[in-house]
Design a protein around this motif. Sequence first.
Motif, PDB file in Angstrom:
ATOM      1  N   PRO A  35     -83.294  39.099  82.861  1.00 21.32           N
ATOM      2  CA  PRO A  35     -83.791  38.574  81.576  1.00 21.32           C
ATOM      3  C   PRO A  35     -85.210  39.067  81.289  1.00 21.32           C
ATOM      4  N   LYS A  36     -85.442  39.436  80.042  1.00 18.43           N
ATOM      5  CA  LYS A  36     -86.770  39.904  79.611  1.00 18.43           C
ATOM      6  C   LYS A  36     -87.332  38.910  78.599  1.00 18.43           C
ATOM      7  N   GLU A  37     -88.581  38.478  78.819  1.00 14.24           N
ATOM      8  CA  GLU A  37     -89.200  37.529  77.899  1.00 14.24           C
ATOM      9  C   GLU A  37     -90.673  37.876  77.720  1.00 14.24           C
ATOM     10  N   GLY A  38     -91.241  37.456  76.599  1.00 15.92           N
ATOM     11  CA  GLY A  38     -92.650  37.680  76.327  1.00 15.92           C
ATOM     12  C   GLY A  38     -92.920  38.945  75.546  1.00 15.92           C
ATOM     13  N   GLY A  39     -94.195  39.106  75.197  1.00 11.81           N
ATOM     14  CA  GLY A  39     -94.596  40.270  74.406  1.00 11.81           C
ATOM     15  C   GLY A  39     -95.127  41.416  75.224  1.00 11.81           C
ATOM     16  N   ARG A  40     -95.000  41.341  76.576  1.00 11.26           N
ATOM     17  CA  ARG A  40     -95.595  42.364  77.431  1.00 11.26           C
ATOM     18  C   ARG A  40     -94.927  43.722  77.290  1.00 11.26           C
ATOM     19  N   PHE A  41     -93.740  43.783  76.667  1.00 12.90           N
ATOM     20  CA  PHE A  41     -93.030  45.059  76.544  1.00 12.90           C
ATOM     21  C   PHE A  41     -93.416  45.839  75.296  1.00 12.90           C
ATOM     22  N   ASP A  42     -94.283  45.269  74.444  1.00 17.81           N
ATOM     23  CA  ASP A  42     -94.670  45.962  73.208  1.00 17.81           C
ATOM     24  C   ASP A  42     -95.298  47.322  73.493  1.00 17.81           C
ATOM     25  N   LEU A  43     -96.297  47.336  74.376  1.00 20.71           N
ATOM     26  CA  LEU A  43     -97.015  48.586  74.651  1.00 20.71           C
ATOM     27  C   LEU A  43     -96.106  49.655  75.236  1.00 20.71           C
ATOM     28  N   PRO A  44     -95.323  49.383  76.286  1.00 17.25           N
ATOM     29  CA  PRO A  44     -94.449  50.452  76.795  1.00 17.25           C
ATOM     30  C   PRO A  44     -93.414  50.921  75.781  1.00 17.25           C
ATOM     31  N   ILE A  45     -92.916  50.032  74.915  1.00 20.54           N
ATOM     32  CA  ILE A  45     -91.955  50.468  73.898  1.00 20.54           C
ATOM     33  C   ILE A  45     -92.632  51.416  72.912  1.00 20.54           C
ATOM     34  N   ALA A  46     -93.833  51.065  72.482  1.00 22.36           N
ATOM     35  CA  ALA A  46     -94.564  51.924  71.542  1.00 22.36           C
ATOM     36  C   ALA A  46     -94.858  53.286  72.170  1.00 22.36           C
ATOM     37  N   LEU A  47     -95.299  53.285  73.438  1.00 19.45           N
ATOM     38  CA  LEU A  47     -95.603  54.557  74.099  1.00 19.45           C
ATOM     39  C   LEU A  47     -94.340  55.384  74.298  1.00 19.45           C
ATOM     40  N   GLY A  48     -93.208  54.727  74.557  1.00 19.37           N
ATOM     41  CA  GLY A  48     -91.956  55.463  74.694  1.00 19.37           C
ATOM     42  C   GLY A  48     -91.567  56.166  73.409  1.00 19.37           C
ATOM     43  N   ILE A  49     -91.746  55.478  72.274  1.00 17.55           N
ATOM     44  CA  ILE A  49     -91.431  56.092  70.983  1.00 17.55           C
ATOM     45  C   ILE A  49     -92.348  57.275  70.715  1.00 17.55           C
ATOM     46  N   LEU A  50     -93.642  57.102  71.028  1.00 16.57           N
ATOM     47  CA  LEU A  50     -94.588  58.190  70.790  1.00 16.57           C
ATOM     48  C   LEU A  50     -94.332  59.367  71.721  1.00 16.57           C
ATOM     49  N   ALA A  51     -93.952  59.089  72.979  1.00 22.46           N
ATOM     50  CA  ALA A  51     -93.667  60.186  73.911  1.00 22.46           C
ATOM     51  C   ALA A  51     -92.381  60.904  73.533  1.00 22.46           C
ATOM     52  N   ALA A  52     -91.362  60.159  73.133  1.00 22.57           N
ATOM     53  CA  ALA A  52     -90.095  60.783  72.756  1.00 22.57           C
ATOM     54  C   ALA A  52     -90.235  61.629  71.500  1.00 22.57           C
ATOM     55  N   SER A  53     -91.185  61.268  70.620  1.00 20.17           N
ATOM     56  CA  SER A  53     -91.400  62.033  69.391  1.00 20.17           C
ATOM     57  C   SER A  53     -92.475  63.111  69.555  1.00 20.17           C
ATOM     58  N   GLY A  54     -93.007  63.292  70.789  1.00 22.71           N
ATOM     59  CA  GLY A  54     -93.955  64.359  71.069  1.00 22.71           C
ATOM     60  C   GLY A  54     -95.381  64.078  70.671  1.00 22.71           C
ATOM     61  N   GLN A  55     -95.738  62.839  70.408  1.00 22.75           N
ATOM     62  CA  GLN A  55     -97.109  62.527  69.989  1.00 22.75           C
ATOM     63  C   GLN A  55     -97.993  62.102  71.171  1.00 22.75           C
ATOM     64  N   VAL A  56     -97.388  61.885  72.341  1.00 24.58           N
ATOM     65  CA  VAL A  56     -98.118  61.526  73.560  1.00 24.58           C
ATOM     66  C   VAL A  56     -97.580  62.377  74.689  1.00 24.58           C
ATOM     67  N   ASP A  57     -98.471  62.799  75.609  1.00 29.55           N
ATOM     68  CA  ASP A  57     -98.075  63.616  76.752  1.00 29.55           C
ATOM     69  C   ASP A  57     -97.158  62.815  77.674  1.00 29.55           C
ATOM     70  N   ALA A  58     -95.888  63.166  77.710  1.00 30.10           N
ATOM     71  CA  ALA A  58     -94.918  62.425  78.513  1.00 30.10           C
ATOM     72  C   ALA A  58     -95.144  62.600  80.003  1.00 30.10           C
ATOM     73  N   ALA A  59     -95.744  63.694  80.419  1.00 30.73           N
ATOM     74  CA  ALA A  59     -95.962  63.938  81.848  1.00 30.73           C
ATOM     75  C   ALA A  59     -96.937  62.935  82.447  1.00 30.73           C
ATOM     76  N   ALA A  60     -97.886  62.449  81.647  1.00 28.75           N
ATOM     77  CA  ALA A  60     -98.882  61.498  82.152  1.00 28.75           C
ATOM     78  C   ALA A  60     -98.305  60.106  82.362  1.00 28.75           C
ATOM     79  N   LEU A  61     -97.150  59.816  81.776  1.00 25.43           N
ATOM     80  CA  LEU A  61     -96.564  58.484  81.895  1.00 25.43           C
ATOM     81  C   LEU A  61     -96.099  58.181  83.320  1.00 25.43           C
ATOM     82  N   VAL A  62     -95.770  59.202  84.084  1.00 25.33           N
ATOM     83  CA  VAL A  62     -95.180  59.018  85.409  1.00 25.33           C
ATOM     84  C   VAL A  62     -96.138  58.300  86.348  1.00 25.33           C
ATOM     85  N   ARG A  63     -97.419  58.497  86.191  1.00 20.66           N
ATOM     86  CA  ARG A  63     -98.415  57.955  87.127  1.00 20.66           C
ATOM     87  C   ARG A  63     -98.873  56.548  86.761  1.00 20.66           C
ATOM     88  N   HIS A  64     -98.313  55.981  85.686  1.00 19.28           N
ATOM     89  CA  HIS A  64     -98.820  54.709  85.183  1.00 19.28           C
ATOM     90  C   HIS A  64     -97.705  53.690  84.974  1.00 19.28           C
TER      91      HIS A  64
END
Length: 499
Positions: free
Chosen positions: A75-104
């Motif tokens: 089960p997932k609850e709370g607003g803590r997933f907002d940031l990773p969802i936003a970064l996923g959209i930006l990385a999938a659309s090429g607006q954020v370096d996806a390679a840097a996500l692995v270390r964080h």
Amino acid sequence: MSLALIRTRALAGLNAPEVTVEVHLANGLPAFNLVGLPDTEVREARERVRAAIATSQFEFPQRRITVNLAPADLPKEGGRFDLPIALGILAASGQVDAAALVRHEFVGELSLNGSLRPVRGGLAMALASVRAGRALVLPAVNADEAALAREASVLPADSLLAVCAHLNGHTPLARRAPPPAAEAVANEHDLAEVKGQLQARRALEVAAAGQHSLLMFGPPGTGKSMLARRLPGLLPSMDEAEAIESASIQSIEGTFDASRWGRRPYRAPHHSASAPALVGGGANPRPGEISLAHHGVLFLDELPEFDRRVLEALREPLETGTVTVSRARQRAEFPARFQLIAAMNPCPCGHSGNPNGRCRCSPDQVARYRGRLSGPLLDRMDIVIEVPLLDHAEMLGRPAGEPSAVVRERVAGAWARQRERQGEPNSRLAPGRVDTLCAPDSAGQGLLDHAIRRLNLSARGYHRILKVARTIADLAGAECVGTAHLAEAIQYRRGLDTR
């Protein structure tokens, strides 16, 4: 790239299991689908993320967006997933370096303007990120509590824009340094302020020295609550491990206060508290008052006014030191090693036995009032003490008692003897160890045999007398439990006869 993977954390009791946010962009009519057992707060992230991306001057892709929160059975609850969802959209659309996500790993709730709001459980997630070997990016408000995990790489951020600048290599986020080690802090409530009540002060010292449960009874205004409030000041300071455990529970509940880091908690819930409020509960299990009092003091004032079912729920945690909350979808276990202090009046009006007051309660009313406390619960009270009214001389005189600092030194000495001898407080000794470590001398054994017959003690009551006597001996620096130590312990147990 049309697929991005981001690591984040959920909360399950005191644990922070890893969650992978998978974001996929596909051709077709624009849509935003969120799957993976999200609750209402998580599903609402779609609108927050859309607005935050737009106000942060990024382009929200007009494509078919599918976000999966894996594993799907958690089960997932709370607003803590907002940031990773936003970064996923930006990385999938090429607006954020996806390679840097692995270390964080990323957690944070987004405002509509792209700023980051605080979330619960920052410390638990930081401890988990250390084991995973990744840096944790989270809202700046949560950085102090997360940095208590000294080996964690905590990167606080104020906004989505700041996180993207860090990932793209423009403006790296600064690592938050861990705070200083927990230090002893003087309690704001000193025992020297208590006038008279020498017997109650002694009982409080014995309770502190062995971490025993204590029940005080007496008319209103005799100082029962005042005495209880001063118990944390008699307890030695928490070590680093205890401070981390206590802070983790407060972090999960969202009540962490950096100014009280390293101080023993003191919880005093109102007598109208429900069972879930006291022991924990909820659809997504949260810690209750007994867990928030972990390594500290739980004070229950007006004990008979609590609902009987609420008090009965305390019986198992008092013995085991943990509480397990089971729900249809998940099960959580919280630590609950607290010291129980309770207070009550002798009758409904409070004036029974008071020569200066007029008690109008009938014997039946008094019996019903005291009968609200079950025998099994009272059997778990190590010390029962009467707190009588003060006479005028004591009331008008100056406080002459010892200050908390002096009493705390004796208590610390008793704790040190217990750690060296058995590695745990006397109150937590298992029955098998009680017979070995708390055995009295021959004269004391005779006194104890007489008390068993006279007071009709249960096996639990017998062991609790031995534990309290062992604590009294530790305060006196005695190697063996003697007759005087047993006599004092039995006297504390005789208070149960006043019911």
